[in-house]
Design an enzyme around this catalytic site. Structure first.
Site, PDB file in Angstrom:
ATOM      1  N   LYS A 272       0.844  -1.195   0.000  1.00  0.00           N
ATOM      2  CA  LYS A 272       0.000   0.000   0.000  1.00  0.00           C
ATOM      3  C   LYS A 272       0.880   1.246   0.000  1.00  0.00           C
ATOM      4  O   LYS A 272       1.950   1.245   0.601  1.00  0.00           O
ATOM      5  CB  LYS A 272      -0.846   0.037   1.287  1.00  0.00           C
ATOM      6  CG  LYS A 272      -2.023  -0.906   1.322  1.00  0.00           C
ATOM      7  CD  LYS A 272      -2.792  -0.742   2.630  1.00  0.00           C
ATOM      8  CE  LYS A 272      -3.913  -1.742   2.767  1.00  0.00           C
ATOM      9  NZ  LYS A 272      -5.002  -1.581   1.802  1.00  0.00           N
ATOM     10  N   ARG A 346     -10.351 -11.314   2.092  1.00  0.00           N
ATOM     11  CA  ARG A 346     -11.212 -12.350   1.522  1.00  0.00           C
ATOM     12  C   ARG A 346     -10.535 -13.721   1.575  1.00  0.00           C
ATOM     13  O   ARG A 346     -11.199 -14.753   1.663  1.00  0.00           O
ATOM     14  CB  ARG A 346     -11.603 -11.959   0.087  1.00  0.00           C
ATOM     15  CG  ARG A 346     -10.436 -11.732  -0.834  1.00  0.00           C
ATOM     16  CD  ARG A 346     -10.795 -10.933  -2.082  1.00  0.00           C
ATOM     17  NE  ARG A 346     -11.006  -9.513  -1.795  1.00  0.00           N
ATOM     18  CZ  ARG A 346     -11.421  -8.622  -2.689  1.00  0.00           C
ATOM     19  NH1 ARG A 346     -11.658  -8.995  -3.933  1.00  0.00           N
ATOM     20  NH2 ARG A 346     -11.585  -7.363  -2.345  1.00  0.00           N
TER      21      ARG A 346
HETATM   22  N1  BES Z   1      -8.015  -3.657   4.523  1.00  0.00           N
HETATM   23  C1  BES Z   1      -8.234  -3.264   3.178  1.00  0.00           C
HETATM   24  C2  BES Z   1      -9.550  -2.512   2.973  1.00  0.00           C
HETATM   25  C3  BES Z   1      -9.685  -1.168   3.651  1.00  0.00           C
HETATM   26  C4  BES Z   1      -9.436  -0.015   2.939  1.00  0.00           C
HETATM   27  C5  BES Z   1     -10.127  -1.077   4.946  1.00  0.00           C
HETATM   28  C6  BES Z   1      -9.600   1.214   3.548  1.00  0.00           C
HETATM   29  C7  BES Z   1     -10.290   0.154   5.554  1.00  0.00           C
HETATM   30  C8  BES Z   1     -10.022   1.298   4.852  1.00  0.00           C
HETATM   31  C9  BES Z   1      -8.261  -4.480   2.269  1.00  0.00           C
HETATM   32  O1  BES Z   1      -7.487  -5.550   2.646  1.00  0.00           O
HETATM   33  C10 BES Z   1      -7.744  -4.021   0.937  1.00  0.00           C
HETATM   34  O2  BES Z   1      -6.623  -3.630   0.869  1.00  0.00           O
HETATM   35  N2  BES Z   1      -8.592  -4.081  -0.085  1.00  0.00           N
HETATM   36  C11 BES Z   1      -8.226  -3.651  -1.387  1.00  0.00           C
HETATM   37  C12 BES Z   1      -8.776  -4.655  -2.362  1.00  0.00           C
HETATM   38  C13 BES Z   1      -8.322  -4.428  -3.761  1.00  0.00           C
HETATM   39  C14 BES Z   1      -6.850  -4.765  -3.887  1.00  0.00           C
HETATM   40  C15 BES Z   1      -9.152  -5.301  -4.680  1.00  0.00           C
HETATM   41  C16 BES Z   1      -8.832  -2.274  -1.630  1.00  0.00           C
HETATM   42  O3  BES Z   1      -9.971  -2.050  -1.220  1.00  0.00           O
HETATM   43  O4  BES Z   1      -8.153  -1.438  -2.199  1.00  0.00           O
HETATM   44 ZN    ZN Z   2      -5.469  -5.394   1.980  1.00  0.00          ZN
END
Ligand code: BES
Ligand code: ZN
Ligand code: ZN
Length: 493
Positions: A272, A346
């Protein structure tokens, strides 16, 4: 924590450091009229000049100048249609004002405000609101510790049946205490709350309660074939945990609650960017909420059989981290092509959901900070709800409506499942560059890991963490989902 107690003192007699009084918009009725008289018309003058008319959650502090035993009266507006949600919020923001005034002992007359609802429900709302509004996470603040203000006692002034008030306020305290516990866990830095510590926190909190805890470590998970949790865990030096909680308040098929417990989500090799990573100690909020709800059920002795499955690991890019392109096998034998290691929630849930189903539950509900897309759709105002069984979804939405722990249904069309098909495995973990529907495709992926059981998914990514203070929350972890789940367990048949 602030102690809540019940007092039958009248407003005119109350001698604590501050007194809270609720005011429906534009109405100086009953106790407000009497109070206005004692204060020499101070309230009616405010109304006449339109400086304070009782608009929802507007607050005005009046210095009583010896006309009442208490030095301050805090008026709070309850609007034109006072309801339990406003009452809860009013209790939260005014409790905080009492504390900020330096009060050690404050009283609230909010229970006598003209709000629709039973005495029990009102007492619960006021108790819940006050304790939630007073929450602070000060564990790591060393500066000015002696100047930190603390309200020792909040008294609920009653003119109604004391037994109902007692029961309602006890309920409210139990729920608020467990929401606060969730906030503590979410706010705790990830370097001191990793999977082993999460197990320890859960074990300690459940020590004197009739909840059975079984903790599976890395070796157990290998034997069980939990390829999802193990894959996500590979880049971390901390071992994962699958925590199974069992509260059998009634005989019969259990309800299964599943929680995403990623104690830190760096994104893994699909790293990230820094400003998306800074809050990712909160990625275990779903697991914490499931734990807090089951603890509440045990404390409230609810007649339900409920199981909790907390899938707990870090997601880090260490030398042995799982990689984009890897194909892994989940507990139910389905294979997953990993295209983005940041879509890890997931994957850890795939194992937990399919494992939960082997306990033959009557329904499965999962809570997860799953997608940024859900935050885009609903902000931090509501959780996204998706599932396979409209009756179960409606039950969840109902519980959300009753508790103001908001949730909103999003669709789960078959097309979203089509978007998760992989060329190399049974599923891929992201849909690809185009297509959108990030929250729905995330849910469609989860759907593949529940076979026959009615299932509902709550994406709590938005409301689990907030940046701005509100009447019931300060910035940070909120405990989203706990109130909703407790209400659901109270009503569960
Ligand atoms: N933990 C994150 C989702 C999240 C984002 C929670 C912002 C709280 C605040 C999750 O694991 C994630 O990174 N999801 C990705 C999925 C994508 C790669 C398909 C996302 O939402 O960007
Ligand atoms: Zn994630
Ligand atoms: Zn995550």
């Amino acid at each position: 924590m602030t102690k809540l107690s019940i007092s039958q003192e009248s407003i005119a007699q109350y001698a604590g450091d501050a007194l809270v009084v609720g005011m429906p918009e534009g109405q100086l009725t009953g106790q407000l009229q009497a109070l206005d008289k004692i204060l020499g018309g101070a309230i009616s003058r405010l109304v006449e000049r339109k400086q304070f008319t009782g608009e929802p959650l507007k607050v005005r502090t009046i210095t009583t100048l010896g006309k009442l035993p208490t030095p301050y009266v805090i008026l709070v507006g309850l609007g034109k249609e006072p309801n339990l949600h406003l009452l809860r919020k009013a209790a939260g923001s005014t409790a905080r004002i009492c504390r900020d005034l330096g009060a050690k002992k404050a009283g609230t007359a909010l229970l006598s405000a003209a709000v629709e609802g039973s005495v029990k429900a009102k007492a619960q709302a006021v108790a819940e609101g006050a304790l939630l509004g007073l929450y602070q996470f000060t564990k790591y603040k060393t500066v000015d510790k002696d100047k930190q203000k603390f309200l020792d006692n909040m008294e609920l002034l009653v003119d109604a049946d004391k037994a109902d008030v007692e029961e309602g306020s006890r309920r409210g305290s139990v729920i608020a205490t467990n929401v606060r516990l969730t906030r503590d866990l979410v706010n705790e830095p990830a370097s001191s709350l990793y999977p082993e510590k999460m197990e320890e926190a859960v074990r300690n909190a459940l020590k004197d309660l009739p909840v059975k805890l079984t903790a599976y470590g890395k070796k157990d998970l290998e034997k069980m074939g939990m390829g999802g949790i193990l894959a996500v865990n590979k880049g971390s030096v901390r071992e994962p945990r699958l925590l199974v909680l069992d509260y059998e308040g009634a005989k019969g098929a259990p309800l299964a609650l599943v929680g995403k417990g990623v104690t830190f989500d760096s994104g893994g090799l699909s790293l990230k960017p820094a400003d998306y990573m800074e809050d990712m100690k909160s990625d275990m909020a779903g697991a914490a909420a499931v734990f807090a709800a089951i603890k509440s059920a045990a404390e409230l002795k609810l007649p339900v059989h409920v199981l909790g499955f907390l899938s707990v690991t870090e997601n880090l890019p260490g030398g042995d981290a799982y990689k984009p392109g890897d194909i892994i096998k989940a507990y139910n034998g389905k294979t997953i092509e990993v295209l983005n290691t940041d879509a890890e929630g997931r994957i850890v849930l795939a194992d937990a959901l399919s494992y939960a189903e082997t306990f033959k539950p009557s329904a499965i509900i999962d809570l997860a900070t799953l997608t940024g897309a859900c935050v885009v759709a609903l902000g931090n105002v509501a959780s996204g709800v998706m599932g396979t069984d409209q009756k179960l979804i409606s039950t969840v939405l109902d519980a959300a409506g009753h508790t103001d722990d908001r949730a909103w249904q999003l669709p789960l069309y078959d097309e979203y499942s089509d978007m998760m098909k992989s060329d190399f495995a049974d599923l891929k973990n992201i849909s690809g560059k185009s297509g959108g529907a990030g929250a729905e495709t995330g849910a469609a992926f989860l759907k593949a890991f529940v076979d026959k059981t009615p299932w509902c998914h709550l994406d709590i990514a938005g409301p689990a963490w907030i940046e701005k203070d509100g009447p019931l929350n300060v910035s940070g972890g909120t405990g989203a989902g706990v109130r909703l789940l407790v209400r659901l367990l109270e009503d569960w048949k």
